[in-house]
Design a protein around this motif. Structure first.
Motif, mmCIF file in Angstrom:
data_model
loop_
_atom_site.group_PDB
_atom_site.id
_atom_site.type_symbol
_atom_site.label_atom_id
_atom_site.label_comp_id
_atom_site.label_asym_id
_atom_site.label_seq_id
_atom_site.Cartn_x
_atom_site.Cartn_y
_atom_site.Cartn_z
ATOM 1 N N UNK A 172 0.972 -1.410 -0.181
ATOM 2 C CA UNK A 172 0.234 -0.432 0.151
ATOM 3 C C UNK A 172 0.609 1.110 -0.131
ATOM 4 N N UNK A 173 1.710 1.269 -0.575
ATOM 5 C CA UNK A 173 2.192 2.061 -1.329
ATOM 6 C C UNK A 173 2.027 3.970 -1.315
ATOM 7 N N UNK A 174 1.726 4.536 -0.694
ATOM 8 C CA UNK A 174 0.918 5.734 -1.163
ATOM 9 C C UNK A 174 0.888 6.497 -2.083
ATOM 10 N N UNK A 175 2.454 6.855 -3.030
ATOM 11 C CA UNK A 175 3.367 7.642 -4.269
ATOM 12 C C UNK A 175 3.730 6.770 -5.324
ATOM 13 N N UNK A 176 4.251 6.907 -6.351
ATOM 14 C CA UNK A 176 4.910 5.898 -6.829
ATOM 15 C C UNK A 176 6.631 6.057 -6.615
ATOM 16 N N UNK A 177 6.822 7.165 -6.219
ATOM 17 C CA UNK A 177 8.176 6.894 -6.249
ATOM 18 C C UNK A 177 8.651 6.467 -4.717
ATOM 19 N N UNK A 178 7.142 6.243 -3.627
ATOM 20 C CA UNK A 178 6.990 5.180 -2.886
ATOM 21 C C UNK A 178 7.246 3.465 -3.373
ATOM 22 N N UNK A 179 6.227 3.672 -4.641
ATOM 23 C CA UNK A 179 6.123 2.480 -4.896
ATOM 24 C C UNK A 179 7.644 1.859 -6.042
ATOM 25 N N UNK A 180 8.729 2.630 -6.104
ATOM 26 C CA UNK A 180 9.541 2.360 -7.097
ATOM 27 C C UNK A 180 10.912 2.325 -5.614
ATOM 28 N N UNK A 181 10.849 3.194 -5.173
ATOM 29 C CA UNK A 181 11.442 2.701 -3.944
ATOM 30 C C UNK A 181 11.690 1.645 -3.377
ATOM 31 N N UNK A 182 10.242 0.861 -3.031
ATOM 32 C CA UNK A 182 10.131 -0.226 -1.774
ATOM 33 C C UNK A 182 10.163 -1.348 -2.994
ATOM 34 N N UNK A 183 10.366 -1.245 -4.473
ATOM 35 C CA UNK A 183 10.755 -2.318 -5.433
ATOM 36 C C UNK A 183 11.978 -2.758 -5.352
ATOM 37 N N UNK A 184 12.464 -1.516 -4.796
ATOM 38 C CA UNK A 184 14.590 -1.300 -4.936
ATOM 39 C C UNK A 184 14.964 -1.543 -3.828
ATOM 40 N N UNK A 185 13.741 -1.238 -2.523
ATOM 41 C CA UNK A 185 13.985 -2.029 -1.733
ATOM 42 C C UNK A 185 13.847 -3.851 -1.813
ATOM 43 N N UNK A 186 12.779 -4.330 -1.938
ATOM 44 C CA UNK A 186 12.421 -5.532 -2.404
ATOM 45 C C UNK A 186 14.040 -6.118 -3.458
ATOM 46 N N UNK A 187 14.448 -5.742 -4.056
ATOM 47 C CA UNK A 187 15.535 -6.176 -5.459
ATOM 48 C C UNK A 187 14.792 -6.724 -6.239
#
Length: 121
Positions: free
Chosen positions: A61-76
């Motif tokens: 449940x990321x709020x922004x597209x930037x948060x989505x990209x950061x979470x995807x990077x964090x998870x590899x």
């Protein structure tokens, strides 16, 4: 493991996102808008928004597209393709930001209108 490479970014399939969702996230990581992504993926920008929303839900449940990209990077799931080139043996040192020792001061000037009675006095 299968990967998708787009514009300097690499995405890994089979890590929780559907292929089209991963493609949308990769294009979003390149700082493209939903309309630009839609043109590149040959679909409607509403479809791109829905795919990004579904990916946000899958990644917590990321709020922004930037948060989505950061979470995807964090998870590899996505990663930038980086080629580090070092010329010679010397590396540039990172300089720290220097802060002033004393706090900055501010000069305030006050202007006041004088009436005719004050001029005469």
């Amino acid at each position: 493991m299968d990967t998708i490479q787009i514009d300097g970014w690499q995405g890994r399939l089979g890590e929780g996102l559907a292929p089209r969702q991963l493609l949308a996230v990769l294009w979003a990581a390149t700082d493209k808008t939903a309309k630009e992504i839609a043109r590149l993926m040959d679909c409607s920008h509403y479809t791109v928004k829905q795919q990004l929303d579904d990916a946000r839900f899958k990644l917590g449940n990321q709020r922004t597209t930037r948060g989505l990209c950061l979470e995807a990077m964090r998870r590899g799931i996505i990663a930038p393709l980086v080629l580090a080139l070092f010329v010679g043996g010397e590396h540039a040192q990172v300089r720290p930001i220097r802060r002033p020792d004393a706090p900055r001061t501010q000069l305030v000037v006050r202007a006041q209108r004088l009436d005719e009675a004050q001029w005469a006095a």
